[in-house]
Design a protein around this motif. Sequence first.
Motif, short mmCIF file in Angstrom:
data_model
loop_
_atom_site.label_atom_id
_atom_site.label_comp_id
_atom_site.label_asym_id
_atom_site.label_seq_id
_atom_site.Cartn_x
_atom_site.Cartn_y
_atom_site.Cartn_z
N MET A 1 -15.61 -1.36 -8.35
CA MET A 1 -14.26 -1.78 -8.65
C MET A 1 -13.62 -2.23 -7.34
SD MET A 1 -11.31 0.96 -9.93
CE MET A 1 -12.43 2.25 -10.17
N GLY A 2 -13.20 -3.46 -7.28
CA GLY A 2 -12.49 -3.96 -6.11
C GLY A 2 -13.37 -4.60 -5.07
N GLY A 3 -14.67 -4.53 -5.19
CA GLY A 3 -15.53 -5.14 -4.19
C GLY A 3 -16.96 -4.65 -4.31
N ALA A 4 -17.80 -5.22 -3.48
CA ALA A 4 -19.22 -4.86 -3.53
C ALA A 4 -19.49 -3.54 -2.82
CB ALA A 4 -20.05 -5.98 -2.90
N THR A 5 -18.63 -3.16 -1.89
CA THR A 5 -18.81 -1.90 -1.17
C THR A 5 -17.51 -1.11 -1.22
OG1 THR A 5 -18.06 -2.75 0.96
CG2 THR A 5 -20.41 -3.04 0.44
N VAL A 6 -17.60 0.14 -0.85
CA VAL A 6 -16.40 0.98 -0.81
C VAL A 6 -15.41 0.44 0.22
CG1 VAL A 6 -15.54 3.30 -0.26
CG2 VAL A 6 -17.62 3.03 -1.61
N ASP A 7 -15.91 0.01 1.37
CA ASP A 7 -15.02 -0.54 2.39
C ASP A 7 -14.28 -1.78 1.90
OD1 ASP A 7 -15.52 1.42 4.28
OD2 ASP A 7 -17.20 0.31 5.18
N GLU A 8 -15.00 -2.67 1.19
CA GLU A 8 -14.35 -3.86 0.64
C GLU A 8 -13.30 -3.48 -0.39
OE1 GLU A 8 -17.35 -6.44 -0.90
OE2 GLU A 8 -18.13 -6.94 1.08
N ALA A 9 -13.61 -2.50 -1.22
CA ALA A 9 -12.65 -2.06 -2.23
C ALA A 9 -11.40 -1.49 -1.58
CB ALA A 9 -13.29 -1.03 -3.15
N LYS A 10 -11.58 -0.72 -0.51
CA LYS A 10 -10.42 -0.16 0.19
C LYS A 10 -9.56 -1.25 0.80
CE LYS A 10 -12.24 4.40 1.33
NZ LYS A 10 -12.60 5.32 2.40
N GLU A 11 -10.19 -2.33 1.24
CA GLU A 11 -9.43 -3.45 1.81
C GLU A 11 -8.67 -4.22 0.74
OE1 GLU A 11 -11.98 -6.03 4.04
OE2 GLU A 11 -12.60 -4.46 5.42
N ARG A 12 -9.27 -4.35 -0.45
CA ARG A 12 -8.73 -5.23 -1.48
C ARG A 12 -7.79 -4.55 -2.46
NH1 ARG A 12 -14.33 -8.45 -2.89
NH2 ARG A 12 -14.61 -9.32 -0.82
N LEU A 13 -7.93 -3.25 -2.65
CA LEU A 13 -7.11 -2.54 -3.63
C LEU A 13 -6.04 -1.70 -2.94
CD1 LEU A 13 -9.77 -1.12 -6.12
CD2 LEU A 13 -8.22 -3.02 -6.52
N SER A 14 -4.84 -1.77 -3.46
CA SER A 14 -3.79 -0.88 -2.96
C SER A 14 -4.00 0.48 -3.61
CB SER A 14 -2.41 -1.42 -3.34
OG SER A 14 -2.24 -1.37 -4.74
N ALA A 15 -3.37 1.50 -3.07
CA ALA A 15 -3.46 2.84 -3.65
C ALA A 15 -2.90 2.84 -5.07
CB ALA A 15 -2.73 3.85 -2.78
N ALA A 16 -1.83 2.06 -5.30
CA ALA A 16 -1.22 2.00 -6.63
C ALA A 16 -2.19 1.37 -7.64
CB ALA A 16 0.07 1.20 -6.58
N GLU A 17 -2.88 0.28 -7.23
CA GLU A 17 -3.82 -0.36 -8.14
C GLU A 17 -5.02 0.54 -8.41
OE1 GLU A 17 -6.24 -4.56 -8.73
OE2 GLU A 17 -5.27 -4.17 -6.81
N PHE A 18 -5.48 1.23 -7.37
CA PHE A 18 -6.58 2.18 -7.54
C PHE A 18 -6.19 3.26 -8.55
CE2 PHE A 18 -8.79 6.10 -6.12
CZ PHE A 18 -10.08 5.70 -6.39
N HIS A 19 -4.97 3.75 -8.43
CA HIS A 19 -4.46 4.77 -9.35
C HIS A 19 -4.45 4.24 -10.79
CE1 HIS A 19 -1.30 7.22 -11.32
NE2 HIS A 19 -1.98 8.19 -10.74
#
Length: 86
Positions: A1-19
Amino acid sequence: MGGATVDEAKERLSAAEFHEWLLYREKHGSLNAGWRIERLLAMLCALVVNRTGGYKDGTAAGLADFLSYQMPDHGLSIEQAIKQWH
C-alpha cells in the motif's frame, strides 16, 4: 500500500491516509483480490456444508476449513500500527 517498499510508502502516504487505509482493512479485510475471492468461496463452501447437515460427526464447517492461507493476526491495534509507521 503506497509503494513498492516500506520506505516508498512512508514517503508517499501521510499518517492520516495510512490511518484511513488501516480502518478500511479492518472493516473490509485484505486488499489482495485473490484472498478476497478465496474468502468468498470459503464462505460459500461453509454455507453449503452447513445447510446440508454439516460434517458427518455433527460439527459445523467454518471458513478456516476451506481457506488455503489465512492472514496472520499480528495483534496490532491501529494506534500501535501508526506508532510503528512513524
